[in-house]
Scaffold this motif. Sequence first.
Motif, PDB file in Angstrom:
ATOM      1  N   GLY A 169      -8.138  -2.804 -24.826  1.00 50.52           N
ATOM      2  CA  GLY A 169      -8.104  -4.159 -25.371  1.00 50.52           C
ATOM      3  C   GLY A 169      -7.314  -5.147 -24.531  1.00 50.52           C
ATOM      4  N   VAL A 170      -7.412  -5.010 -23.195  1.00 50.93           N
ATOM      5  CA  VAL A 170      -6.709  -5.918 -22.282  1.00 50.93           C
ATOM      6  C   VAL A 170      -7.717  -6.493 -21.286  1.00 50.93           C
ATOM      7  CG1 VAL A 170      -4.523  -4.699 -22.511  1.00 50.93           C
ATOM      8  CG2 VAL A 170      -6.102  -4.067 -20.663  1.00 50.93           C
ATOM      9  N   PRO A 171      -7.393  -7.593 -20.628  1.00 49.56           N
ATOM     10  CA  PRO A 171      -8.311  -8.135 -19.622  1.00 49.56           C
ATOM     11  C   PRO A 171      -8.310  -7.318 -18.340  1.00 49.56           C
ATOM     12  CG  PRO A 171      -6.333  -9.482 -19.750  1.00 49.56           C
ATOM     13  CD  PRO A 171      -6.237  -8.489 -20.867  1.00 49.56           C
ATOM     14  N   ALA A 172      -9.454  -7.338 -17.659  1.00 48.04           N
ATOM     15  CA  ALA A 172      -9.586  -6.723 -16.335  1.00 48.04           C
ATOM     16  C   ALA A 172      -9.819  -7.843 -15.329  1.00 48.04           C
ATOM     17  CB  ALA A 172     -10.738  -5.726 -16.305  1.00 48.04           C
ATOM     18  N   LEU A 173      -8.929  -7.969 -14.348  1.00 47.57           N
ATOM     19  CA  LEU A 173      -8.927  -9.118 -13.444  1.00 47.57           C
ATOM     20  C   LEU A 173      -9.333  -8.702 -12.034  1.00 47.57           C
ATOM     21  CD1 LEU A 173      -5.403 -10.436 -14.522  1.00 47.57           C
ATOM     22  CD2 LEU A 173      -7.628 -11.010 -15.541  1.00 47.57           C
ATOM     23  N   PRO A 174     -10.438  -9.246 -11.508  1.00 46.24           N
ATOM     24  CA  PRO A 174     -10.784  -8.952 -10.117  1.00 46.24           C
ATOM     25  C   PRO A 174      -9.847  -9.667  -9.154  1.00 46.24           C
ATOM     26  CG  PRO A 174     -12.326 -10.550 -11.042  1.00 46.24           C
ATOM     27  CD  PRO A 174     -11.417 -10.129 -12.162  1.00 46.24           C
ATOM     28  N   VAL A 175      -9.333  -8.930  -8.190  1.00 43.74           N
ATOM     29  CA  VAL A 175      -8.375  -9.459  -7.212  1.00 43.74           C
ATOM     30  C   VAL A 175      -9.011  -9.416  -5.830  1.00 43.74           C
ATOM     31  CG1 VAL A 175      -6.211  -8.904  -6.015  1.00 43.74           C
ATOM     32  CG2 VAL A 175      -6.294  -8.907  -8.516  1.00 43.74           C
ATOM     33  N   HIS A 176      -8.758 -10.453  -5.045  1.00 41.72           N
ATOM     34  CA  HIS A 176      -9.232 -10.471  -3.666  1.00 41.72           C
ATOM     35  C   HIS A 176      -8.357  -9.555  -2.830  1.00 41.72           C
ATOM     36  CE1 HIS A 176     -10.525 -11.913   0.236  1.00 41.72           C
ATOM     37  NE2 HIS A 176     -11.464 -12.653  -0.337  1.00 41.72           N
ATOM     38  N   HIS A 177      -9.014  -8.638  -2.115  1.00 42.17           N
ATOM     39  CA  HIS A 177      -8.289  -7.637  -1.325  1.00 42.17           C
ATOM     40  C   HIS A 177      -7.329  -8.279  -0.322  1.00 42.17           C
ATOM     41  CE1 HIS A 177      -7.748  -3.761   0.664  1.00 42.17           C
ATOM     42  NE2 HIS A 177      -7.996  -4.338   1.828  1.00 42.17           N
ATOM     43  N   LEU A 178      -7.747  -9.346   0.335  1.00 39.97           N
ATOM     44  CA  LEU A 178      -6.901  -9.972   1.351  1.00 39.97           C
ATOM     45  C   LEU A 178      -5.735 -10.725   0.728  1.00 39.97           C
ATOM     46  CD1 LEU A 178      -9.532 -11.233   3.950  1.00 39.97           C
ATOM     47  CD2 LEU A 178      -8.489  -8.977   3.680  1.00 39.97           C
ATOM     48  N   GLU A 179      -5.935 -11.286  -0.467  1.00 42.98           N
ATOM     49  CA  GLU A 179      -4.812 -11.911  -1.157  1.00 42.98           C
ATOM     50  C   GLU A 179      -3.769 -10.847  -1.504  1.00 42.98           C
ATOM     51  OE1 GLU A 179      -4.433 -15.529  -4.108  1.00 42.98           O
ATOM     52  OE2 GLU A 179      -5.165 -13.781  -5.224  1.00 42.98           O
ATOM     53  N   GLY A 180      -4.239  -9.676  -1.874  1.00 47.37           N
ATOM     54  CA  GLY A 180      -3.297  -8.586  -2.112  1.00 47.37           C
ATOM     55  C   GLY A 180      -2.470  -8.275  -0.877  1.00 47.37           C
ATOM     56  N   HIS A 181      -3.132  -8.196   0.285  1.00 44.97           N
ATOM     57  CA  HIS A 181      -2.409  -7.905   1.521  1.00 44.97           C
ATOM     58  C   HIS A 181      -1.378  -8.978   1.849  1.00 44.97           C
ATOM     59  CE1 HIS A 181      -3.797  -4.211   3.263  1.00 44.97           C
ATOM     60  NE2 HIS A 181      -5.075  -4.535   3.179  1.00 44.97           N
ATOM     61  N   LEU A 182      -1.767 -10.234   1.739  1.00 45.76           N
ATOM     62  CA  LEU A 182      -0.823 -11.282   2.164  1.00 45.76           C
ATOM     63  C   LEU A 182       0.342 -11.453   1.197  1.00 45.76           C
ATOM     64  CD1 LEU A 182      -1.197 -14.311   0.592  1.00 45.76           C
ATOM     65  CD2 LEU A 182      -3.383 -14.198   1.782  1.00 45.76           C
ATOM     66  N   LEU A 183       0.190 -10.958  -0.023  1.00 43.38           N
ATOM     67  CA  LEU A 183       1.304 -10.972  -0.972  1.00 43.38           C
ATOM     68  C   LEU A 183       2.161  -9.709  -0.893  1.00 43.38           C
ATOM     69  CD1 LEU A 183      -0.419 -12.414  -4.190  1.00 43.38           C
ATOM     70  CD2 LEU A 183       1.049 -13.639  -2.577  1.00 43.38           C
ATOM     71  N   ALA A 184       1.661  -8.668  -0.211  1.00 43.03           N
ATOM     72  CA  ALA A 184       2.355  -7.372  -0.197  1.00 43.03           C
ATOM     73  C   ALA A 184       3.811  -7.450   0.245  1.00 43.03           C
ATOM     74  CB  ALA A 184       1.587  -6.372   0.670  1.00 43.03           C
ATOM     75  N   PRO A 185       4.176  -8.309   1.235  1.00 39.78           N
ATOM     76  CA  PRO A 185       5.604  -8.378   1.600  1.00 39.78           C
ATOM     77  C   PRO A 185       6.501  -8.812   0.452  1.00 39.78           C
ATOM     78  CG  PRO A 185       4.266  -9.308   3.354  1.00 39.78           C
ATOM     79  CD  PRO A 185       3.350  -9.080   2.180  1.00 39.78           C
ATOM     80  N   MET A 186       5.951  -9.454  -0.574  1.00 39.14           N
ATOM     81  CA  MET A 186       6.758  -9.862  -1.725  1.00 39.14           C
ATOM     82  C   MET A 186       7.201  -8.666  -2.554  1.00 39.14           C
ATOM     83  SD  MET A 186       4.959 -13.396  -3.040  1.00 39.14           S
ATOM     84  CE  MET A 186       4.832 -14.823  -1.945  1.00 39.14           C
ATOM     85  N   LEU A 187       6.616  -7.501  -2.312  1.00 41.16           N
ATOM     86  CA  LEU A 187       7.108  -6.286  -2.964  1.00 41.16           C
ATOM     87  C   LEU A 187       8.506  -5.929  -2.478  1.00 41.16           C
ATOM     88  CD1 LEU A 187       3.814  -4.220  -2.674  1.00 41.16           C
ATOM     89  CD2 LEU A 187       4.876  -4.913  -4.835  1.00 41.16           C
ATOM     90  N   GLU A 188       8.901  -6.459  -1.311  1.00 42.15           N
ATOM     91  CA  GLU A 188      10.220  -6.185  -0.741  1.00 42.15           C
ATOM     92  C   GLU A 188      11.261  -7.204  -1.182  1.00 42.15           C
ATOM     93  OE1 GLU A 188      10.151  -3.306   0.830  1.00 42.15           O
ATOM     94  OE2 GLU A 188       8.020  -3.428   0.374  1.00 42.15           O
ATOM     95  N   GLY A 189      10.809  -8.334  -1.742  1.00 42.03           N
ATOM     96  CA  GLY A 189      11.728  -9.386  -2.151  1.00 42.03           C
ATOM     97  C   GLY A 189      10.997 -10.717  -2.221  1.00 42.03           C
TER      98      GLY A 189
END
Length: 339
Positions: A103-123
């Motif tokens: 009962g939750v939404p499923a959100l399609p994410v752009h693969h490249l947007e995921g990559h360019l945001l990945a450094p934010m996992l570090e801070g």
Amino acid sequence: MNVLGIETSCDETGVALISDRDGLLAHRLYSQTDLHAVYGGVVPELASRDHVRRLLPLVRAVLDEAGMRGGELDAIAYTGGPGLLGALLTGAAVARSLAWGWGVPALPVHHLEGHLLAPMLEGEFEFPFLVLLVSGGHTQLIHARALGDYELLGESIDDAAGEAFDKTAKLLGLGYPGGPALARLAADGQADVLRLPRPMLDRPGLDMSFSGLKTAVLTAVRKGGHAPADVARAFEEAVSETLVEKTRRALKQSRAPALVVAGGVAANATLRAGLERMARESGVPVHFPRAEFCTDNGAMIALAGLRRLQTGRAAEAVDDAGTPVIHARARWPLAELTG
């Protein structure tokens, strides 16, 4: 807010759970390297079938590690593209099915947007910034002004840098995946023994080309007289210096106050050192993901879904009647995203 991320764009099955309060709670990644190594490259049908086998056990493992049930999630983010269509459909179908059940939404994410945001996992750091996205499938310079506001400044007009690494490794008789194997071999090579071309540095603009480097390597191998390690080092230096100089030009053109480097080739030590040195000279900070988040992974997809939820920019894929549907696109230009 808790978001489950699912990544199945190619040959890695990634699942992760992220919280807006506590950060990354758990993540799992299964690589299909051994499966495809015998073929010397990714076989799409085998990749899709392996995602089917791996996904649900990884989802269970991530939820168990975080001590959470599916009904406690706020959304499931999945890679909607670009990528191998069969692999994308596998992850999208599992995500959409779990979302219906919980009962939750499923959100399609752009693969490249995921990559360019990945450094934010570090801070945390803020937009805007320049992105060098360098992987097996993409080599692009992107001016990221805000979430969903991306301008493509330049890209490879033929092979991506990671693809060129893999093909050159094959010419040198190295195993699959070729990029890491070539980098290990290059570490034993001598500097200044062989110099290969720096493609397109003698002309203006930010586009790049790496296919000609393969021809230069092939010529060097056929002529003989150079140790494989020396050829590998010359190739790695040519690619790295080309990427560093194009990135320097892009920083000057965009006037971006920071640099982000993402994608599988961002783990290459020679490239990292060159970009760090150039960033210091340019007076801008540079952000990298940790090595395990350079390649495809579920954490970057979960983070992208979370960021879009936080900013009110997340939306399910729906049909004309407003019914949620599965979203999967083998080709999905980053410029088509909106904030």
